[in-house]
Design an enzyme around this catalytic site. Structure first.
Site, mmCIF file in Angstrom:
data_model
loop_
_atom_site.group_PDB
_atom_site.id
_atom_site.type_symbol
_atom_site.label_atom_id
_atom_site.label_comp_id
_atom_site.label_asym_id
_atom_site.label_seq_id
_atom_site.Cartn_x
_atom_site.Cartn_y
_atom_site.Cartn_z
ATOM 1 N N TYR A 343 35.985 7.294 -3.057
ATOM 2 C CA TYR A 343 35.740 8.430 -2.158
ATOM 3 C C TYR A 343 35.336 9.629 -2.566
ATOM 4 C CZ TYR A 343 38.638 5.064 0.556
ATOM 5 O OH TYR A 343 39.206 3.996 0.990
ATOM 6 N N ILE A 350 35.069 15.484 -1.923
ATOM 7 C CA ILE A 350 36.004 14.266 -1.782
ATOM 8 C C ILE A 350 35.918 13.926 -0.234
ATOM 9 C CG2 ILE A 350 38.329 13.456 -1.925
ATOM 10 C CD1 ILE A 350 38.441 15.455 -4.376
ATOM 11 N N CYS A 351 35.686 12.666 0.110
ATOM 12 C CA CYS A 351 35.855 12.108 1.631
ATOM 13 C C CYS A 351 37.178 11.973 1.941
ATOM 14 C CB CYS A 351 34.880 10.982 1.519
ATOM 15 S SG CYS A 351 34.553 10.259 3.394
ATOM 16 N N MET A 352 37.706 12.896 2.604
ATOM 17 C CA MET A 352 39.394 12.607 3.159
ATOM 18 C C MET A 352 39.350 13.682 4.098
ATOM 19 S SD MET A 352 41.592 13.017 -0.333
ATOM 20 C CE MET A 352 42.983 12.903 0.588
ATOM 21 N N LEU A 405 29.213 15.102 5.475
ATOM 22 C CA LEU A 405 30.598 14.560 5.703
ATOM 23 C C LEU A 405 31.238 14.846 7.163
ATOM 24 C CD1 LEU A 405 33.092 12.457 4.860
ATOM 25 C CD2 LEU A 405 33.864 14.837 3.801
#
EC number: 2.3.2.23
Length: 422
Positions: A343, A350-352, A405
């Site tokens: 991710y 960071i894709c969170m 994102l």
């Protein structure tokens, strides 16, 4: 910022000044000018520190001594307002950063309480000047400092449409009468001892005035090296304040100091799962090294190979915090090595959901975020990209990826994978 001088008064520096009787700080006392501030003032200062400590949610005493007082009125956190927003019709002071407190200073002459305190504010907002102007109505009393502060806090709450804080009423409690009358008229022996007392109190920093037990528990479980780091941070903050170069907000600084203390006590930190370094000693910029990941993961094996090739077996993250932390999440990115999967987006973002305003909670601890990122990298099957161009990870590219994102997920929501997918 410079301000026009109030009529009949001298302007000592930035901001607006009112509340005295035209005396310059330090004037009117000493030989031939009165006995100078006595024990009554000391007890006023100690009472203020006990009520409006550095962790108070509305009003805080930043520092105090016999001739000067610095305090902060916090705008956020009341009446359902979000961080950085002052509820009600009146906006934060002009020229201020949203979320910054209203900073107020007081000069106390040697003739106090015969000469009232002289107040100033770090703002050119005429509404704040009006608050200080109303202090001229309060002219008599042995506790002018307490009376002035009660009026200031009450008027600021009205100005920003905030509820009156109940602690303000504690300023009405009387000081011990015998100590404010008999001791103010000191004997010759007592007068001889006064210079020593005054010298101690001139360097009295309110934040450091803590019970021995409280300080012991605060530092308990923290190693000497890390205690030295915390002390250096506090020293730098005091110096920045004296130089007029304060950065960040009281709210964010206090929380980040707490987070750092908690990390230094943590068994995960002491056990070598991760390490934390402040970039240029800034409390708002952290480098975090993930030293241990799941030993059964491919990422762990990659890090062992990386150690053989480059001498580094960790993942370096950067955490940057804004003034409105903890109400907004930190911005987190991978600095090195270049990863695929896990991710991790272009530039190292960071894709969170956890790291977006939508998924963030002010209750989250930084250690829990660090451990969650470590687990997410493994679950996302992150791999080290050996030989990749390291320049592809940068702050600018990471911010661009993060912005995209957030926009995508604000429209489409977040996908939660099945448990069997990890």
């Amino acid at each position: 910022m410079q301000q026009p001088q109030p009529q009949g008064q001298q302007q000592p520096g930035p901001g607006q000044q009112l509340g005295g009787q035209g005396a310059a700080p330090g004037a009117g006392g000493g030989p031939g000018g009165g006995p100078g501030p006595g024990p009554c003032l000391r007890r006023e200062l100690k009472l203020l520190e006990s009520i409006f400590h550095r962790g108070h949610e509305r009003f805080r005493i930043a520092s105090a001594c016999l001739d000067e007082l610095s305090c902060e009125f916090l705008l956020a956190g009341a009446g359902g307002a979000g961080a950085g927003a002052a509820p009600g019709p009146h906006l934060p002071p002009r020229g201020s950063v949203p979320g910054d407190p209203v900073r107020i200073h007081c000069n106390i002459t040697e003739s106090y309480p015969a000469v009232p305190p002289i107040w100033s504010v770090e703002s050119d907002d005429p509404n704040l000047a009006a608050v200080l102007e109303r202090l001229v109505d309060i002219k008599k009393g042995n506790t002018l400092l307490l009376q002035h502060l009660k009026r200031i806090i009450s008027d600021l709450c009205k100005l920003y449409n905030l509820p009156q804080h109940p602690d303000v009423e504690m300023l009405d409690q009387p000081l011990p009468a015998e100590q404010c009358t008999q001791e103010d008229v000191s004997s010759e022996d007592e007068d001889e001892e006064m210079p020593e007392d005054t010298e101690d109190l001139d360097h009295y920093e309110m934040k450091e005035e803590e019970p021995a037990e409280g300080k012991k528990s605060e530092d308990d479980g923290i190693g000497k090296e890390n205690l030295a780091i915390l002390e250096k941070i506090k020293k730098n903050q005091r110096q920045d304040y004296l130089n007029g170069a304060v950065s960040g907000s009281v709210q964010a600084t206090d929380r980040l100091m707490k987070e750092l203390r908690d990390i230094y006590r943590s068994q995960s930190f002491k056990g070598g799962n991760y390490a934390v370094e402040l970039v240029n000693d800034s409390l708002y910029d952290w480098n975090v090294k993930l030293l241990k990941v799941d030993q059964d993961s491919a990422l762990h094996n990659d890090l062992q190979i990386l150690k053989e090739k480059e001498g580094a077996d960790f993942i370096l993250l950067n955490f940057s915090f804004k003034d409105n932390f903890p109400f907004d999440p930190p911005f987190v990115r991978v600095v090195s090595p270049v990863l695929s999967g896990g991710y991790v987006l272009g530039g190292g973002a960071i894709c969170m959901e956890l790291l977006t305003k939508q998924g963030w909670s002010s209750a989250y601890s930084i250690e829990s975020v660090i451990m969650q990122i470590s687990a997410t990298l493994v679950k996302g099957k992150a791999r080290v990209q050996f030989g990749a161009n390291k320049s592809q990870y940068s702050l600018t590219r990471a911010q661009q990826s993060y912005k995209s994102l957030v926009q995508i997920h604000e429209k489409n929501g977040w996908y939660t994978p099945p448990k069997e997918d990890g």
